[in-house]
Design a protein around this motif. Structure first.
Motif, PDB file in Angstrom:
ATOM      1  N   ALA A  53       0.862  -1.182   0.000  1.00  0.00           N
ATOM      2  CA  ALA A  53       0.000   0.000   0.000  1.00  0.00           C
ATOM      3  C   ALA A  53       0.902   1.237   0.000  1.00  0.00           C
ATOM      4  CB  ALA A  53      -0.905  -0.010   1.220  1.00  0.00           C
ATOM      5  N   PRO A  54       0.551   2.280  -0.627  1.00  0.00           N
ATOM      6  CA  PRO A  54      -0.701   2.555  -1.319  1.00  0.00           C
ATOM      7  C   PRO A  54      -0.695   2.173  -2.801  1.00  0.00           C
ATOM      8  CG  PRO A  54       0.541   4.582  -1.165  1.00  0.00           C
ATOM      9  CD  PRO A  54       1.361   3.510  -0.483  1.00  0.00           C
ATOM     10  N   GLN A  55       0.451   1.711  -3.323  1.00  0.00           N
ATOM     11  CA  GLN A  55       0.528   1.399  -4.758  1.00  0.00           C
ATOM     12  C   GLN A  55      -0.474   0.322  -5.169  1.00  0.00           C
ATOM     13  OE1 GLN A  55       3.150   1.417  -2.679  1.00  0.00           O
ATOM     14  NE2 GLN A  55       4.267   3.247  -3.344  1.00  0.00           N
ATOM     15  N   VAL A  56      -0.747  -0.635  -4.296  1.00  0.00           N
ATOM     16  CA  VAL A  56      -1.640  -1.738  -4.635  1.00  0.00           C
ATOM     17  C   VAL A  56      -3.049  -1.232  -4.948  1.00  0.00           C
ATOM     18  CG1 VAL A  56      -2.389  -2.327  -2.281  1.00  0.00           C
ATOM     19  CG2 VAL A  56      -2.229  -4.107  -4.019  1.00  0.00           C
ATOM     20  N   PHE A  57      -3.432  -0.070  -4.391  1.00  0.00           N
ATOM     21  CA  PHE A  57      -4.771   0.465  -4.651  1.00  0.00           C
ATOM     22  C   PHE A  57      -4.932   0.927  -6.101  1.00  0.00           C
ATOM     23  CE2 PHE A  57      -4.321   1.521   0.013  1.00  0.00           C
ATOM     24  CZ  PHE A  57      -5.117   0.479   0.445  1.00  0.00           C
ATOM     25  N   GLN A  58      -3.818   1.128  -6.813  1.00  0.00           N
ATOM     26  CA  GLN A  58      -3.856   1.561  -8.213  1.00  0.00           C
ATOM     27  C   GLN A  58      -3.815   0.387  -9.192  1.00  0.00           C
ATOM     28  OE1 GLN A  58      -4.380   4.825  -8.654  1.00  0.00           O
ATOM     29  NE2 GLN A  58      -4.307   4.935  -6.415  1.00  0.00           N
ATOM     30  N   GLU A  59      -3.582  -0.804  -8.685  1.00  0.00           N
ATOM     31  CA  GLU A  59      -3.457  -1.996  -9.533  1.00  0.00           C
ATOM     32  C   GLU A  59      -4.813  -2.429 -10.085  1.00  0.00           C
ATOM     33  OE1 GLU A  59      -0.727  -4.150 -10.192  1.00  0.00           O
ATOM     34  OE2 GLU A  59       0.697  -2.823  -9.196  1.00  0.00           O
TER      35      GLU A  59
ATOM     36  N   LEU B 171      -2.620  -9.271   4.116  1.00  0.00           N
ATOM     37  CA  LEU B 171      -2.710 -10.477   4.912  1.00  0.00           C
ATOM     38  C   LEU B 171      -3.455 -10.095   6.186  1.00  0.00           C
ATOM     39  CD1 LEU B 171      -2.030 -13.369   5.916  1.00  0.00           C
ATOM     40  CD2 LEU B 171       0.131 -12.439   6.753  1.00  0.00           C
ATOM     41  N   ALA B 172      -4.582 -10.753   6.424  1.00  0.00           N
ATOM     42  CA  ALA B 172      -5.351 -10.542   7.653  1.00  0.00           C
ATOM     43  C   ALA B 172      -5.369 -11.863   8.406  1.00  0.00           C
ATOM     44  CB  ALA B 172      -6.772 -10.089   7.321  1.00  0.00           C
ATOM     45  N   GLU B 173      -5.027 -11.802   9.676  1.00  0.00           N
ATOM     46  CA  GLU B 173      -5.006 -13.024  10.475  1.00  0.00           C
ATOM     47  C   GLU B 173      -5.578 -12.738  11.851  1.00  0.00           C
ATOM     48  OE1 GLU B 173      -1.866 -16.209  10.359  1.00  0.00           O
ATOM     49  OE2 GLU B 173      -1.351 -15.224  12.257  1.00  0.00           O
ATOM     50  N   VAL B 174      -6.453 -13.627  12.282  1.00  0.00           N
ATOM     51  CA  VAL B 174      -7.088 -13.509  13.590  1.00  0.00           C
ATOM     52  C   VAL B 174      -6.980 -14.844  14.312  1.00  0.00           C
ATOM     53  CG1 VAL B 174      -9.288 -13.182  14.796  1.00  0.00           C
ATOM     54  CG2 VAL B 174      -8.696 -11.707  12.876  1.00  0.00           C
ATOM     55  N   HIS B 175      -6.586 -14.776  15.576  1.00  0.00           N
ATOM     56  CA  HIS B 175      -6.593 -15.940  16.469  1.00  0.00           C
ATOM     57  C   HIS B 175      -7.751 -15.707  17.431  1.00  0.00           C
ATOM     58  CE1 HIS B 175      -2.353 -17.363  15.585  1.00  0.00           C
ATOM     59  NE2 HIS B 175      -2.446 -16.214  14.946  1.00  0.00           N
ATOM     60  N   GLN B 176      -8.901 -16.278  17.087  1.00  0.00           N
ATOM     61  CA  GLN B 176     -10.107 -16.126  17.905  1.00  0.00           C
ATOM     62  C   GLN B 176     -10.123 -17.256  18.915  1.00  0.00           C
ATOM     63  OE1 GLN B 176     -12.538 -13.528  17.329  1.00  0.00           O
ATOM     64  NE2 GLN B 176     -12.954 -14.176  19.412  1.00  0.00           N
ATOM     65  N   ALA B 177     -10.249 -16.914  20.191  1.00  0.00           N
ATOM     66  CA  ALA B 177     -10.139 -17.922  21.241  1.00  0.00           C
ATOM     67  C   ALA B 177     -11.388 -17.950  22.110  1.00  0.00           C
ATOM     68  CB  ALA B 177      -8.908 -17.629  22.105  1.00  0.00           C
ATOM     69  N   GLY B 178     -11.543 -19.086  22.755  1.00  0.00           N
ATOM     70  CA  GLY B 178     -12.626 -19.242  23.711  1.00  0.00           C
ATOM     71  C   GLY B 178     -12.205 -20.207  24.799  1.00  0.00           C
ATOM     72  N   ILE B 179     -12.783 -20.029  25.968  1.00  0.00           N
ATOM     73  CA  ILE B 179     -12.557 -20.952  27.067  1.00  0.00           C
ATOM     74  C   ILE B 179     -13.862 -21.700  27.285  1.00  0.00           C
ATOM     75  CG2 ILE B 179     -11.991 -21.192  29.515  1.00  0.00           C
ATOM     76  CD1 ILE B 179     -10.331 -18.625  29.232  1.00  0.00           C
TER      77      ILE B 179
ATOM     78  N   VAL C 190     -11.916 -10.648  10.857  1.00  0.00           N
ATOM     79  CA  VAL C 190     -11.164 -10.621   9.595  1.00  0.00           C
ATOM     80  C   VAL C 190     -11.806  -9.633   8.629  1.00  0.00           C
ATOM     81  CG1 VAL C 190     -10.537 -11.963   7.535  1.00  0.00           C
ATOM     82  CG2 VAL C 190     -10.168 -12.926   9.808  1.00  0.00           C
ATOM     83  N   GLY C 191     -13.126  -9.673   8.516  1.00  0.00           N
ATOM     84  CA  GLY C 191     -13.832  -8.744   7.629  1.00  0.00           C
ATOM     85  C   GLY C 191     -13.576  -7.292   8.004  1.00  0.00           C
ATOM     86  N   ASP C 192     -13.589  -7.004   9.292  1.00  0.00           N
ATOM     87  CA  ASP C 192     -13.319  -5.635   9.754  1.00  0.00           C
ATOM     88  C   ASP C 192     -11.891  -5.215   9.430  1.00  0.00           C
ATOM     89  OD1 ASP C 192     -15.897  -5.465  10.726  1.00  0.00           O
ATOM     90  OD2 ASP C 192     -15.319  -5.720  12.841  1.00  0.00           O
ATOM     91  N   LEU C 193     -10.930  -6.108   9.622  1.00  0.00           N
ATOM     92  CA  LEU C 193      -9.541  -5.780   9.298  1.00  0.00           C
ATOM     93  C   LEU C 193      -9.385  -5.445   7.816  1.00  0.00           C
ATOM     94  CD1 LEU C 193      -7.600  -8.494  11.359  1.00  0.00           C
ATOM     95  CD2 LEU C 193      -7.571  -6.021  11.758  1.00  0.00           C
ATOM     96  N   VAL C 194     -10.014  -6.250   6.963  1.00  0.00           N
ATOM     97  CA  VAL C 194      -9.890  -6.044   5.514  1.00  0.00           C
ATOM     98  C   VAL C 194     -10.507  -4.705   5.105  1.00  0.00           C
ATOM     99  CG1 VAL C 194     -10.643  -6.903   3.251  1.00  0.00           C
ATOM    100  CG2 VAL C 194      -9.731  -8.500   4.959  1.00  0.00           C
ATOM    101  N   THR C 195     -11.719  -4.436   5.542  1.00  0.00           N
ATOM    102  CA  THR C 195     -12.369  -3.173   5.136  1.00  0.00           C
ATOM    103  C   THR C 195     -11.689  -1.971   5.780  1.00  0.00           C
ATOM    104  OG1 THR C 195     -14.075  -3.458   6.839  1.00  0.00           O
ATOM    105  CG2 THR C 195     -14.606  -4.193   4.615  1.00  0.00           C
TER     106      THR C 195
ATOM    107  N   GLY D 199      -8.645  -1.767   6.332  1.00  0.00           N
ATOM    108  CA  GLY D 199      -7.393  -1.632   5.590  1.00  0.00           C
ATOM    109  C   GLY D 199      -7.577  -0.969   4.240  1.00  0.00           C
ATOM    110  N   GLY D 200      -8.817  -0.616   3.893  1.00  0.00           N
ATOM    111  CA  GLY D 200      -9.073   0.102   2.643  1.00  0.00           C
ATOM    112  C   GLY D 200      -9.416  -0.798   1.467  1.00  0.00           C
ATOM    113  N   PHE D 201      -9.669  -2.078   1.723  1.00  0.00           N
ATOM    114  CA  PHE D 201      -9.960  -3.024   0.654  1.00  0.00           C
ATOM    115  C   PHE D 201     -11.445  -3.354   0.635  1.00  0.00           C
ATOM    116  CE2 PHE D 201      -5.514  -3.493   1.634  1.00  0.00           C
ATOM    117  CZ  PHE D 201      -4.938  -3.559   0.372  1.00  0.00           C
ATOM    118  N   PRO D 202     -11.926  -3.851  -0.514  1.00  0.00           N
ATOM    119  CA  PRO D 202     -13.341  -4.235  -0.578  1.00  0.00           C
ATOM    120  C   PRO D 202     -13.645  -5.338   0.433  1.00  0.00           C
ATOM    121  CG  PRO D 202     -12.334  -4.286  -2.766  1.00  0.00           C
ATOM    122  CD  PRO D 202     -11.237  -4.069  -1.778  1.00  0.00           C
TER     123      PRO D 202
END
Length: 166
Positions: free
Chosen positions: A36-42, A83-91, A122-127, A129-132
């Motif tokens: 980024a930001p070049q990837v937004f022009q691709e 790259l979006a990565e989430v480690h969602q945990a529960g007890i 993950v969806g929140d991270l992607v959006t 981050g400025g991506f669809p």
């Protein structure tokens, strides 16, 4: 006398099974947009790769931490877009189940509980981050577990004759 009979019957009854959700939390989350930001022009068709992993840790007797890792990688024209990565945990508390059923609960039901939270994160991270937006489709954890058991059984079947011949 009636109390003794009731208490005796209750003492002989099998232990009741219990399953409870104690906490849900994000253990780790990261987002990278190295170009980024070049990837937004691709221009071009993005290539998406989704990876899932699960880890179970015993915290105490009958108490388990289940961590569902969801990684989404997007490449565009051979370059990493994000790259979006989430480690969602529960007890989870699991008591009164035999080992097979405990394993099945931890491998199927627990990730099913965690998945909507991980998908949202993950969806929140992607959006953000400025991506669809990217909507991760539902995952059939029961089918994944059945496949894992099938592979495990096939491995045991393959190694069993070899051990017998040794």
């Amino acid at each position: 006398m009636a109390d003794e009979t009731t208490n005796g019957a209750a003492a002989e009854a099998p232990t009741a099974t219990q399953f409870n959700l104690q906490k849900i939390y994000i253990k780790d989350a990261s987002f990278e947009a190295p170009n980024a930001p070049q990837v937004f022009q691709e221009d071009g068709q993005p290539q998406l790769q989704l990876n899932l992993a699960q880890k179970v840790a015993t915290l105490a007797e009958g108490v388990f931490e289940v961590v569902l890792t969801v990684s989404l990688t997007c490449t565009l024209n051979g370059k990493n877009a994000y790259l979006a990565e989430v480690h969602q945990a529960g007890i989870f508390g699991v008591n009164g189940f035999d080992q097979r059923n405990t394993e099945a609960l931890l491998a199927t039901y627990c990730p099913n509980v965690l998945f909507p939270y991980a998908r949202q994160a993950v969806g929140d991270l992607v959006t953000n981050g400025g991506f669809p937006p990217y909507y991760i489709q539902p995952i059939n954890f029961e089918q994944l577990y059945a496949e894992q058991l099938r592979r495990r059984q096939a491995g045991a079947d393959v190694s069993a004759p070899a051990q017998g011949n040794a």
